[in-house]
Design a protein around this motif. Structure first.
Motif, PDB file in Angstrom:
ATOM      1  N   GLY A  23       6.182  61.774  19.413  1.00 50.25           N
ATOM      2  CA  GLY A  23       6.869  62.849  20.103  1.00 50.25           C
ATOM      3  C   GLY A  23       7.085  64.014  19.161  1.00 50.25           C
ATOM      4  O   GLY A  23       6.140  64.541  18.575  1.00 50.25           O
ATOM      5  N   GLU A  24       8.348  64.389  18.975  1.00 45.68           N
ATOM      6  CA  GLU A  24       8.680  65.475  18.058  1.00 45.68           C
ATOM      7  C   GLU A  24       9.086  64.957  16.676  1.00 45.68           C
ATOM      8  O   GLU A  24       9.478  65.743  15.807  1.00 45.68           O
ATOM      9  CB  GLU A  24       9.809  66.321  18.653  1.00 45.68           C
ATOM     10  N   ALA A  25       9.003  63.652  16.485  1.00 42.08           N
ATOM     11  CA  ALA A  25       9.360  63.036  15.203  1.00 42.08           C
ATOM     12  C   ALA A  25       8.094  62.706  14.413  1.00 42.08           C
ATOM     13  O   ALA A  25       6.995  62.637  14.964  1.00 42.08           O
ATOM     14  CB  ALA A  25      10.184  61.774  15.434  1.00 42.08           C
ATOM     15  N   THR A  26       8.268  62.488  13.125  1.00 38.41           N
ATOM     16  CA  THR A  26       7.167  62.099  12.241  1.00 38.41           C
ATOM     17  C   THR A  26       7.583  60.888  11.429  1.00 38.41           C
ATOM     18  O   THR A  26       8.697  60.847  10.888  1.00 38.41           O
ATOM     19  CB  THR A  26       6.781  63.246  11.290  1.00 38.41           C
ATOM     20  N   VAL A  27       6.677  59.916  11.360  1.00 37.26           N
ATOM     21  CA  VAL A  27       6.916  58.706  10.569  1.00 37.26           C
ATOM     22  C   VAL A  27       5.912  58.693   9.421  1.00 37.26           C
ATOM     23  O   VAL A  27       4.696  58.710   9.656  1.00 37.26           O
ATOM     24  CB  VAL A  27       6.758  57.429  11.410  1.00 37.26           C
ATOM     25  N   HIS A  28       6.407  58.689   8.197  1.00 39.87           N
ATOM     26  CA  HIS A  28       5.574  58.655   7.000  1.00 39.87           C
ATOM     27  C   HIS A  28       5.572  57.242   6.422  1.00 39.87           C
ATOM     28  O   HIS A  28       6.615  56.576   6.400  1.00 39.87           O
ATOM     29  CB  HIS A  28       6.119  59.608   5.931  1.00 39.87           C
ATOM     30  N   ARG A  29       4.423  56.793   5.942  1.00 39.44           N
ATOM     31  CA  ARG A  29       4.370  55.535   5.194  1.00 39.44           C
ATOM     32  C   ARG A  29       4.457  55.866   3.715  1.00 39.44           C
ATOM     33  O   ARG A  29       3.612  56.599   3.184  1.00 39.44           O
ATOM     34  CB  ARG A  29       3.064  54.783   5.496  1.00 39.44           C
ATOM     35  N   ILE A  30       5.446  55.325   3.054  1.00 41.11           N
ATOM     36  CA  ILE A  30       5.634  55.550   1.624  1.00 41.11           C
ATOM     37  C   ILE A  30       5.168  54.293   0.904  1.00 41.11           C
ATOM     38  O   ILE A  30       5.854  53.268   0.887  1.00 41.11           O
ATOM     39  CB  ILE A  30       7.107  55.864   1.292  1.00 41.11           C
ATOM     40  N   ASP A  31       3.996  54.360   0.319  1.00 39.80           N
ATOM     41  CA  ASP A  31       3.393  53.188  -0.305  1.00 39.80           C
ATOM     42  C   ASP A  31       4.100  52.833  -1.604  1.00 39.80           C
ATOM     43  O   ASP A  31       4.429  53.704  -2.420  1.00 39.80           O
ATOM     44  CB  ASP A  31       1.911  53.441  -0.587  1.00 39.80           C
ATOM     45  N   GLU A  32       4.306  51.548  -1.786  1.00 37.88           N
ATOM     46  CA  GLU A  32       4.819  51.048  -3.056  1.00 37.88           C
ATOM     47  C   GLU A  32       3.705  50.329  -3.807  1.00 37.88           C
ATOM     48  O   GLU A  32       3.246  50.795  -4.843  1.00 37.88           O
ATOM     49  CB  GLU A  32       6.011  50.129  -2.847  1.00 37.88           C
ATOM     50  N   THR A  33       3.234  49.192  -3.275  1.00 39.25           N
ATOM     51  CA  THR A  33       2.167  48.466  -3.962  1.00 39.25           C
ATOM     52  C   THR A  33       1.480  47.513  -2.994  1.00 39.25           C
ATOM     53  O   THR A  33       2.142  46.932  -2.117  1.00 39.25           O
ATOM     54  CB  THR A  33       2.742  47.673  -5.160  1.00 39.25           C
ATOM     55  N   PRO A  34       0.161  47.323  -3.128  1.00 38.05           N
ATOM     56  CA  PRO A  34      -0.487  46.232  -2.396  1.00 38.05           C
ATOM     57  C   PRO A  34       0.027  44.902  -2.942  1.00 38.05           C
ATOM     58  O   PRO A  34       0.362  44.788  -4.123  1.00 38.05           O
ATOM     59  CB  PRO A  34      -1.980  46.422  -2.711  1.00 38.05           C
ATOM     60  N   LEU A  35       0.092  43.907  -2.082  1.00 37.62           N
ATOM     61  CA  LEU A  35       0.516  42.577  -2.515  1.00 37.62           C
ATOM     62  C   LEU A  35      -0.713  41.730  -2.820  1.00 37.62           C
ATOM     63  O   LEU A  35      -1.763  41.885  -2.179  1.00 37.62           O
ATOM     64  CB  LEU A  35       1.368  41.931  -1.434  1.00 37.62           C
ATOM     65  N   PRO A  36      -0.628  40.846  -3.808  1.00 37.95           N
ATOM     66  CA  PRO A  36      -1.809  40.087  -4.240  1.00 37.95           C
ATOM     67  C   PRO A  36      -2.288  39.128  -3.151  1.00 37.95           C
ATOM     68  O   PRO A  36      -1.525  38.749  -2.251  1.00 37.95           O
ATOM     69  CB  PRO A  36      -1.314  39.330  -5.471  1.00 37.95           C
ATOM     70  N   PRO A  37      -3.566  38.711  -3.217  1.00 42.53           N
ATOM     71  CA  PRO A  37      -4.128  37.836  -2.182  1.00 42.53           C
ATOM     72  C   PRO A  37      -3.343  36.543  -1.980  1.00 42.53           C
ATOM     73  O   PRO A  37      -3.325  35.998  -0.880  1.00 42.53           O
ATOM     74  CB  PRO A  37      -5.543  37.555  -2.693  1.00 42.53           C
ATOM     75  N   GLU A  38      -2.708  36.054  -3.035  1.00 42.68           N
ATOM     76  CA  GLU A  38      -1.958  34.802  -2.926  1.00 42.68           C
ATOM     77  C   GLU A  38      -0.758  34.922  -1.984  1.00 42.68           C
ATOM     78  O   GLU A  38      -0.227  33.919  -1.493  1.00 42.68           O
ATOM     79  CB  GLU A  38      -1.450  34.373  -4.308  1.00 42.68           C
ATOM     80  N   THR A  39      -0.330  36.157  -1.722  1.00 45.67           N
ATOM     81  CA  THR A  39       0.864  36.367  -0.901  1.00 45.67           C
ATOM     82  C   THR A  39       0.714  35.746   0.478  1.00 45.67           C
ATOM     83  O   THR A  39       1.619  35.056   0.970  1.00 45.67           O
ATOM     84  CB  THR A  39       1.171  37.869  -0.776  1.00 45.67           C
ATOM     85  N   GLY A  40      -0.416  36.008   1.131  1.00 47.83           N
ATOM     86  CA  GLY A  40      -0.612  35.515   2.489  1.00 47.83           C
ATOM     87  C   GLY A  40      -0.586  33.998   2.568  1.00 47.83           C
ATOM     88  O   GLY A  40       0.022  33.428   3.487  1.00 47.83           O
ATOM     89  N   ARG A  41      -1.246  33.346   1.614  1.00 48.51           N
ATOM     90  CA  ARG A  41      -1.294  31.876   1.626  1.00 48.51           C
ATOM     91  C   ARG A  41       0.088  31.271   1.433  1.00 48.51           C
ATOM     92  O   ARG A  41       0.412  30.230   2.009  1.00 48.51           O
ATOM     93  CB  ARG A  41      -2.248  31.378   0.539  1.00 48.51           C
ATOM     94  N   TRP A  42       0.898  31.930   0.609  1.00 47.76           N
ATOM     95  CA  TRP A  42       2.263  31.441   0.376  1.00 47.76           C
ATOM     96  C   TRP A  42       3.169  31.764   1.561  1.00 47.76           C
ATOM     97  O   TRP A  42       3.894  30.897   2.063  1.00 47.76           O
ATOM     98  CB  TRP A  42       2.827  32.083  -0.889  1.00 47.76           C
TER      99      TRP A  42
END
Length: 311
Positions: A23-42
């Protein structure tokens, strides 16, 4: 109702910050860091490689060769003259038991400022829940003070009273890593009078025009999602009631750190059902880029139609 503390600068032209218009609002993604592949498995042990590979629509953005992709980022919202930050990531220089979160040194605050949200211009910080990777930038280390001090000194920090009361009640039983997180990232904000636990009814709470908190319990008792409505358009920020798009295809897949797994699953199923086939933009707090999309029905479950950001 909350009014802006000060106008603050507009986003810098060419800043390259990923963003969506709602609409009249804006949503920004503020990146911090990608998470390592092991994250999903855990994090999502039920999302086996074979199961992930069966969902072709997850490739290549959300998974690769059966391995889930995940990120740590915040969402910064400009709406009605307010600057609002939803979750604050892991933070820099924090001593953490998880190696992926330990002693980070990222340009998160520079990215936030380039997007038009210098720390002293933020009006509201919404904490979907009080887990380590959602509260870290609440504070930063001040050499002058010799202490962790609030990063957003003019902002009300909102969370649900249910969430706050639960963790305060667990204080004596907390393990040391969680106790450390509260000491360096939560209690300094509370001690500064900036933390504002809210009673959030089952049908949600509007905290500013078009901006509402929605109870989405299970991952934690007082977990919140954030709903943005502007000029006929709607978006919803998940927090951790959904960790990864694979859960749309398999809503029964839960997180290993869900406090109430059955309730978390019920929350996901109700959420997906309410969003399927609507124009609501779903923004995942840990979804890898493109991060957002629309929920559609797919056989007896759901999938995400990605919506790439600008910037």
């Amino acid at each position: 109702m909350h009014t802006p503390t000060q106008p603050g600068p507009a986003p810098h032209a060419g800043s390259g910050t990923p963003h969506w218009t709602v609409g009249e609002a804006t949503v920004h993604r503020i990146d911090e860091t990608p998470l390592p592949p092991e994250t999903g498995r855990w994090l999502l042990p039920g999302a086996t490689a074979d199961l992930v590979e069966q969902q072709e629509w997850l490739r290549p953005d959300f998974a690769d060769q059966g391995v889930l992709r995940a990120d740590s980022h915040s969402f910064a919202i400009r709406t009605g003259g307010l600057r609002v930050l939803v979750d604050t990531g892991i933070g820099n220089g924090k001593q953490r038991a998880n190696p992926a979160w330990h002693d980070l040194d990222t340009p998160y605050l520079d990215r936030l400022t380039r997007a038009g949200f210098p720390p002293d211009s933020v009006d509201l910080v919404i904490l979907t829940h009080l887990h380590t990777d959602h509260v870290g930038w609440n504070t930063h280390w001040s050499a002058a003070a010799g202490a962790w001090v609030p990063t957003f000194p003019r902002a009300r920090h909102l969370t649900s009273r249910t969430e706050w009361d639960f963790w305060r009640g667990q204080e004596r039983e907390m393990d040391e890593p969680r106790r450390q997180m509260f000491r360096d990232s939560v209690l300094p904000v509370a001690d500064a009078g900036l933390l504002d636990p809210l009673d959030v009814p089952d049908d949600g709470l509007e905290i500013a025009p078009g901006l509402s908190l929605l109870p989405t319990p299970g991952h934690t008792p007082g977990h919140l999602a954030v709903r943005l409505h502007s000029a006929g358009a709607t978006a919803l920020i998940t927090g951790d009631c959904v960790h990864h798009p694979v859960q749309l295809a398999h809503p029964g897949i839960g997180s290993c750190v869900d406090i109430d797994p059955a309730r978390a699953e019920a929350t996901r199923r109700a959420l997906f059902s309410s969003l399927a086939g609507t124009d609501t933009l779903l923004l995942g707090t840990h979804f890898a880029p493109p991060t957002a999309g629309h929920v559609v029905r797919d056989a007896d479950a759901y999938r995400l139609l990605p919506s790439a950001p600008r910037g």
